[in-house]
Design an enzyme around this catalytic site. Structure first.
Site, PDB file in Angstrom:
ATOM      1  N   GLY A  31      35.929  46.228  59.167  1.00 33.96           N
ATOM      2  CA  GLY A  31      35.866  45.191  58.143  1.00 33.96           C
ATOM      3  C   GLY A  31      35.189  43.925  58.615  1.00 33.96           C
ATOM      4  O   GLY A  31      34.509  43.905  59.630  1.00 33.96           O
ATOM      5  N   HIS A  37      26.725  46.220  59.393  1.00 37.67           N
ATOM      6  CA  HIS A  37      27.455  47.257  58.655  1.00 37.67           C
ATOM      7  C   HIS A  37      26.700  47.661  57.394  1.00 37.67           C
ATOM      8  O   HIS A  37      26.663  48.832  57.014  1.00 37.67           O
ATOM      9  CB  HIS A  37      28.827  46.740  58.199  1.00 37.67           C
ATOM     10  CG  HIS A  37      29.731  46.316  59.313  1.00 37.67           C
ATOM     11  ND1 HIS A  37      30.095  45.013  59.521  1.00 37.67           N
ATOM     12  CD2 HIS A  37      30.354  47.038  60.274  1.00 37.67           C
ATOM     13  CE1 HIS A  37      30.916  44.941  60.550  1.00 37.67           C
ATOM     14  NE2 HIS A  37      31.090  46.156  61.037  1.00 37.67           N
TER      15      HIS A  37
END
Ligand code: PAF
Length: 288
Positions: A31, A37
């Site tokens: 996260g 990402h």
């Protein structure tokens, strides 16, 4: 975008989709998503029917003096970013859901005694444990990992080979600023003058690659070259500059085959890492 927190419900959904012949691309994360990402998710989007991203801050890969509690978390923002990068399914399990039993302990015996692994005892044991579980839960065709953390990629490739996971590991090149500095959430901690110096890390790796292309085959001379450049052109303190075969991460005497030059440099408030993976015997060179 679908969201699941329970293992059984995401498995039920994905099993059905796979029976229909859909391919699954998987991006495991902890996260607090950044461009690195999102690049993994965008590549997965292009190459698969369904893109699954997991967000799980894995307690097992943090040492007792590390920042598990204070690790940054922002699930709402992450969900928005994941959606915008083309993620179809977000898996957000709680720790209790992931770790209900404790009868198995995984331990990585190779590729971890060097580079960052040598400084974080047990870290990669925690990584392979959670990645194995996630692979079993998601059953991906392709799983995407960034080469900024090349040691993690090497360890995961070892895991997949040793335990015969039917997963293709996709190595994704490091995302860089225009001046070559590897993108990292830590770059904001650089002072203005350090930020100007920091691209020397990547430049020295690329120039080292050129020297190797021109015939330099001695790892010691390449390490000295990079050391001199970084010492002369930055205020950073060199933590390590090391060369190993890749992905085995074993020492080499000659710069042949596939190998990695990896470095870590400490600036005042930020420790930066970077690397380059070179295939010296062939024309193909991986810029990472
Ligand atoms: O790279 C990461 O964020 C983590 O190590 C991973 C692969 C998601 C496992 O927790």
């Amino acid at each position: 975008m679908k969201k699941y927190t329970s293992i059984s419900s995401i498995q039920e959904f994905l099993v059905k989709e796979k029976r229909r012949g859909k391919t699954v691309g998987f991006v495991p994360t902890m996260g607090f998503l950044h461009e690195g990402h999102l690049t993994l998710a965008q590549q997965a989007r292009r190459e698969n029917d369904i893109v699954v991203m997991s967000i799980f801050v894995n307690p097992l890969q943090f040492g007792p003096n590390e920042d598990f509690e204070s690790y940054p978390r922002n699930p709402e923002r992450d969900a928005e970013l994941a959606r915008s990068a083309g993620v179809d399914v977000l898996f957000l399990p709680e720790a209790d859901e992931m770790y209900s039993g404790s009868s198995i302990k995984m331990h990585v015996t190779e590729r971890t005694q060097v580079l960052c692994g040598s400084k974080r005892e047990g870290h990669f044991d925690g990584v392979v444990t959670v990645v194995s579980k996630l692979f079993n839960i998601v059953g991906p065709d392709n799983a995407y990992f960034g080469l900024k953390d090349a040691q993690q990629v090497a360890v995961i490739e070892g895991l997949v080979n040793d335990l015969n996971f039917p997963v293709n590991i996709v190595r994704v090149p490091t995302v860089r600023e225009d001046d070559g500095l590897a993108k990292s959430s830590r770059n904001v901690y650089l002072s203005d003058s350090e930020r100007i110096e920091a691209p020397v890390l990547n430049k020295s790796l690329k120039d080292a690659e050129r020297l190797i292309r021109e015939g330099e085959a001695d790892p010691g001379r390449i390490i000295s070259y990079i050391q001199n450049r970084i010492s002369a052109e930055t205020s950073g303190i060199i933590d390590y500059i090391e060369i190993y075969s890749y992905p085995e991460l074993t020492p080499i005497d000659q710069l042949q085959g596939e190998f990695i030059i990896a470095l870590a440099v400490k600036f005042n408030k930020a420790r930066l890492i970077d690397n380059i993976i070179i295939k010296a015997a062939q024309e193909e060179i991986h810029h990472v």
